[in-house]
Write a protein that holds these residues in place. Structure first.
Motif, PDB file in Angstrom:
ATOM      1  N   THR A 113       0.828  -1.100   0.072  1.00  0.00           N
ATOM      2  CA  THR A 113      -0.161  -0.093   0.010  1.00  0.00           C
ATOM      3  C   THR A 113       0.790   1.165   0.029  1.00  0.00           C
ATOM      4  OG1 THR A 113      -0.173   0.056   2.416  1.00  0.00           O
ATOM      5  CG2 THR A 113      -1.693  -1.177   1.227  1.00  0.00           C
ATOM      6  N   ILE A 114       0.297   2.146  -0.486  1.00  0.00           N
ATOM      7  CA  ILE A 114       1.097   3.790  -0.662  1.00  0.00           C
ATOM      8  C   ILE A 114       0.003   4.564  -0.402  1.00  0.00           C
ATOM      9  CG2 ILE A 114       2.811   2.740  -2.164  1.00  0.00           C
ATOM     10  CD1 ILE A 114       1.264   4.217  -4.535  1.00  0.00           C
ATOM     11  N   ASP A 127      -7.752   2.972  -2.022  1.00  0.00           N
ATOM     12  CA  ASP A 127      -7.010   3.093  -0.630  1.00  0.00           C
ATOM     13  C   ASP A 127      -5.642   2.803  -1.000  1.00  0.00           C
ATOM     14  OD1 ASP A 127      -9.450   0.651  -0.077  1.00  0.00           O
ATOM     15  OD2 ASP A 127      -7.539   0.160  -0.969  1.00  0.00           O
ATOM     16  N   ASN A 185      -3.921   0.539  -2.415  1.00  0.00           N
ATOM     17  CA  ASN A 185      -3.495  -0.942  -2.255  1.00  0.00           C
ATOM     18  C   ASN A 185      -3.343  -1.457  -3.655  1.00  0.00           C
ATOM     19  OD1 ASN A 185      -4.869  -3.877  -0.692  1.00  0.00           O
ATOM     20  ND2 ASN A 185      -3.042  -3.505  -1.298  1.00  0.00           N
ATOM     21  N   GLY A 205      -0.781  -4.901   2.054  1.00  0.00           N
ATOM     22  CA  GLY A 205      -2.186  -4.342   2.156  1.00  0.00           C
ATOM     23  C   GLY A 205      -3.104  -5.109   2.875  1.00  0.00           C
TER      24      GLY A 205
END
Lengths: 483, 483
Positions: free
Chosen positions: B341-342, B373, B375, B413
C-alpha cells in the motif's frame, strides 16, 4: 525525593520544566475525577522529545513511576498522580506539525487540544470527527489514551477509528513509530493496542489523525416522548431502519428541565424524554433522511417532532445537550457521572431498571447520553455533605455498571477505567483475560512503572471482591447473550 | 512422529479428525502461495471446542508447533505447515451460530465462508462488507487472521472494522472472550491486536461480525485513460473532492486486455488504464455522486466515462475486475501477485516507477488494484521453467515493496506477511519495533509454538540482510514523509 533522582531531573530539564514545590504541584493533584486527589513527587513538562526520553530513562533508572498527563480533563482518574511518582505533562507538546489537506490528515503533538485541530483545518473544509464534550479543553494525546468518543462517534467512530499513526515512547525512552499513512500496516496492530491503553503501555509524543470533509448539510430533529422506554425503543427503531445519524442523543425529564433552565434551548419541559437526532451529508440525502426519521419517530410513539428551523436553532438544540452536565450541577450539590455501554436493544429495559434503583437508593438520576451507540451517562445526584450519600451514590453507580455487563455491555464507554472502575472491571473479565492483559503490560513495561494501578485490576483485587471464579470459569455475565 | 504425542492425539480426536497418512496430508502442504510447500506431521480437524483445546494442550505438552488453517486461500503462506508441526484446521467449525438482524450482527464459527455470511443474512436485507476476491472460498477465521480487505474496504473498512467480538484459544487452551456487542470494550484492544496477527497469538474459534444494510442503490462508472499516471491522478482527485466511493479499482492495459479476452466485460481494450468507480447509498445521493464523479473524471483527463446501463452491465464491469487474476494467468505461464500500500498521492509516481522496473527486469507487469486506498496488486508475469526467471520476479517484487515503503506505504495491504514477506518486513520496522512485536508474541505464546517463523521477522534475519541499523536509528523509509 531521592536527591540523586532530583539532581538527574534538574540536570536534564530547564527550570521551568520541573515542578517540585508543593504549591506548584497542587494543580496536578487530580484530573476531571476530583473525588480522588494525590500530590505527586514532581511534575515534568518536557519541551522536546529528547527531554521526554531523558525523563523516562531517569525514572526507569531510579524505578520511579510515571503518570503521563494531557489536559487533565479525564473522568476516571487516569491521570491521578502517585505520591512516589512523577507526572509527565505533555502540555508543551502543543504544536500542529503539518496539515495535508489532499490526503486529509494532520500531524500534531499530543498536547494539542481536540477542537484546535478542527479549527486549524477548517479553512480546507475539513474537520476531526471525535468530539468529546470536553473538546475545547481536552488534548488529542489524552483522547488517544482514553479512546475518546463524543456525540458524533455513532457515525464517525471513536478515536481509534480516526487515527493513522502514532509516535510513542516506551518506558526505556525508545521511540516507536506505529501505523502508516496508508490503508493498513503489517505487524500487530499496535495503533489500536496503544489507543485506549490509558498510559500503561507508552507515552504518545505524536499523533497523525484522519480528517473528514465537512458535510454539505447538517440538520437536527428533536423528538419528545411520554416515557423513556418509548424513547429507547425509538432509538432501536431508527437504527433498525438502516439510518445512521451523525448523532443520536437522549435526555430524560430531569436533564431536560435542568438544561432548559440553564441554556433555554427551547426543549419541551413536560416530555418524559427527548431524542436529538442529527443527520448530515449531501443535501438531497439529508432531506430524504429527515423524512424517513420523522416517520420512524412518530410510528415509534413520539408525541412531537421538531426540525431545527435554522442553524441558530440547531445550535440551541445542541447547546442544551452539551450544557446538560453543568446544568445538572446547578440542581444538585454533587453528581456522579456514570459511563457504561449496552447493546441498543436493551436500552428501554436498562433505563427502567435504573429508575427502580433510583427509588431504592433514594437518589435522583438524570439520564443524558449517546443513545445511538448505547453509551449511557446516568448522572447520580447526591450531596457529599450528607453522611453516607457519597457511598450510596458509588454503590448505585456500581449496580448500574453491573447491570450494563449483565445485558452484554461494558463498564465503560468512553471515559476509561482509570482508578474509578477497577472494581467494576472485575465483573467484566475472567482471570484468563486479566492475566493476558497483565502479560501485555509486561511486554511493554516490564518494571511496571507506567501509570501503575490504573485501568486493569489485579487478579488479587478481583478475587478478593469475590466477583470472579479464579478457577477459570467464565462469569455469569461476559458471555454474549445467545440469539 | 513421537508415539506418545500421536497416541495422545488419537485418544482425543475421532478417527476422521486426525490425518497422518502422507496422501491425506498432501492437500495441506500449501495455501494460496503454492511456491512454498511443506507436508506437516499431522492435520487435526477438531469438531468441538473441547477437542480444539485438547489438541493445543497436547501440542504444548509435547512442544509441537501448531499452524491454524482456515480455507487455505491465503496468499502469503501464513498457513504453510511446518515439517515438525501440526496443522489445526478449523474447517469443521463451519456453523452460523446466530443472526441478530435488529442489532445487525451475526455470530459465526471461523470455518464459515466469507460469502456464506452475506448469503445467510440476505433475507434481512443485510450483508457483511469485507469482500476479498476469494470470498466464495475464504473463511471468516482466515479473514480475521489476515485482516482481509476487498473491493469495498475503501468505504466500509477492513475486517477489523467489521468485527464486534472474538472467542480465541491461547496456546495453553485457555478461552479468551474479546470485545463486546456494545460500542467499546475496556482493557487493551485485543480485538484489533488479534485481527491480522496471522495465527501467532491465538486460534480464533468464534467471530461476531457487524452486518450492514444493503444500500438502496449501487451504480458503477467505468472511466478510460490515455496513461496510468492520469488514472492515478484521477483517483486522488475523486477522493480529494470529498467523494467516498464504495469501490475504486484500477486496471492497466495489460490487465484490461487479459480480462476482456477472458470474460468479455466490454472494456475499452485500447485504454492505457481504466477506473471502476462504484457508488452506493440512497437513490438521490447516488445520482448526485454519479454527476460529481463524472465531472471529476473528465476534468482529470478521462477519455471516456460510461455508466452501467443496468444491473447486468454493472455485473459485467465487475466480472472483468474480479476475473483479472485468472485472466492474467491465461496469458503467462506464471505470475507473482504483489500486495503493498502507498499513500494515494504517490500513485502516479509509483506506477511510473513500476513501469521502469518492468523494463529493467524484462518482465511484464499487470496492474490490477484497489486504487482508492492505495493498495497495489502488481502481477509480475514470468515463466518458472525459464532458469532464473522466478528469482528475477522475486527481486522485482522486493523492489516494488521497498518502493512502497520509501513513499510512506507498507509492504502489505491485505495479504499479510506470512513467509513471503519476512524480508520485505525488515525494511518496514526498526529494531525497537520488532523487539516490541516479539515481546507481544511472548506475552501470548511464551513457548513460541503458534505459527512460528511467520509474520514477524527475527532481529537476526533483518540484521543479516543489512536492511536495518540495529543500533536503534530509524531507517530512511519508515519516517512519515514530512508535509
Amino acid at each position: 525525593m531521592n536527591s540523586a533522582f532530583q539532581a538527574a531531573l534538574k540536570a536534564t530539564l530547564p527550570p521551568q520544566s520541573l515542578l517540585i514545590e508543593a504549591e506548584a504541584l497542587r494543580p496536578y493533584e487530580c484530573d476531571g475525577l476530583s473525588a480522588y486527589r494525590q500530590v505527586p513527587l514532581a511534575v515534568c513538562l518536557p519541551e522536546t522529545l529528547e527531554q521526554a526520553q531523558a525523563v523516562l530513562r531517569i525514572c526507569l533508572e531510579h524505578q520511579v513511576p510515571v503518570v503521563a498527563r494531557g489536559a487533565g480533563t479525564g473522568l476516571s482518574g487516569g491521570a491521578l498522580p502517585l505520591a512516589d511518582g512523577v507526572v509527565l505533562s505533555l502540555a508543551r507538546f502543543n504544536r500542529i506539525l503539518g496539515i495535508d489537506a489532499d490526503n486529509r490528515l494532520a500531524r500534531v503533538q499530543p498536547g494539542v487540544r481536540n477542537l484546535a485541530i478542527s479549527e486549524a483545518v477548517a479553512a480546507y473544509g475539513l474537520y476531526y470527527a471525535p468530539d468529546p464534550s470536553s473538546q475545547i479543553a481536552c488534548s488529542i494525546g489524552g483522547n488517544v489514551a482514553e479512546n475518546s468518543g463524543g456525540v458524533h462517534c455513532l457515525k464517525y467512530g471513536l478515536t481509534v477509528h480516526n487515527l493513522l499513526a502514532l509516535k510513542v515512547l516506551t518506558m526505556d525512552g525508545e521511540l516507536l513509530e506505529i501505523g502508516a499513512q496508508s490503508l493498513d500496516s503489517p505487524g500487530y496492530d499496535l495503533l489500536a493496542l496503544m489507543t485506549g491503553s490509558e498510559g500503561l503501555l507508552g507515552v504518545v509524543v505524536e499523533v497523525t489523525v484522519k480528517l473528514l470533509v465537512k458535510p454539505e448539510r447538517a440538520q437536527v430533529l428533536l423528538a419528545a416522548f411520554a416515557s423513556v422506554e418509548t424513547a429507547g425503543a425509538a432509538v432501536a427503531a431508527i437504527i433498525g431502519a438502516g439510518i445512521l445519524p451523525a448523532g443520536l442523543e437522549m435526555m430524560d425529564n430531569l436533564s431536560i428541565r435542568a438544561a432548559e433552565d440553564f441554556v433555554h434551548a427551547g426543549y419541551p419541559v413536560d416530555a418524559a424524554a427527548i431524542l436529538l437526532c442529527e443527520l448530515d451529508g449531501a443535501n438531497a440525502e439529508v432531506s430524504e433522511q429527515i423524512m424517513a426519521v420523522r416517520e420512524v419517530l412518530f410510528s415509534a410513539g413520539a408525541t412531537e417532532v421538531r426540525t431545527a428551523q435554522d442553524e441558530a436553532q440547531r445550535m440551541k438544540f445542541w447547546a442544551g445537550r452539551k450544557g446538560a452536565f453543568p446544568a445538572v450541577g446547578r440542581i444538585s450539590p454533587d453528581y456522579y457521572c456514570m459511563d457504561g455501554t449496552i447493546p441498543r436493544q436493551h436500552l428501554a429495559q436498562v433505563l427502567r431498571r435504573i429508575g427502580e434503583l433510583s427509588e431504592q437508593y433514594g437518589l435522583r438520576v438524570a439520564n443524558v447520553f449517546h443513545a445511538g451507540d448505547g453509551n449511557l451517562h446516568p448522572l447520580i445526584l447526591f450531596d457529599a455533605n450528607q453522611p453516607g450519600e457519597m457511598k450510596k451514590a458509588e454503590d448505585f453507580g456500581t449496580d448500574i455498571l453491573r447491570l450494563c455487563v449483565e445485558v452484554g455491555g461494558t463498564v465503560t464507554g468512553e471515559h476509561g477505567i482509570g482508578v474509578e472502575k477497577l472494581d467494576a472491571a472485575c465483573s467484566q473479565f475472567t482471570a484468563a483475560e486479566l492475566a493476558q492483559f497483565h502479560a501485555i503490560k509486561a511486554a511493554f513495561d516490564p518494571a511496571g512503572l507506567l501509570n501503575p494501578g490504573k485501568a486493569v485490576p489485579t487478579l488479587h483485587r478481583c478475587a478478593e471482591m469475590g466477583r470472579m471464579h479464579i478457577q477459570g470459569g467464565a462469569l455469569p455475565f461476559p458471555e454474549l447473550p445467545r440469539f
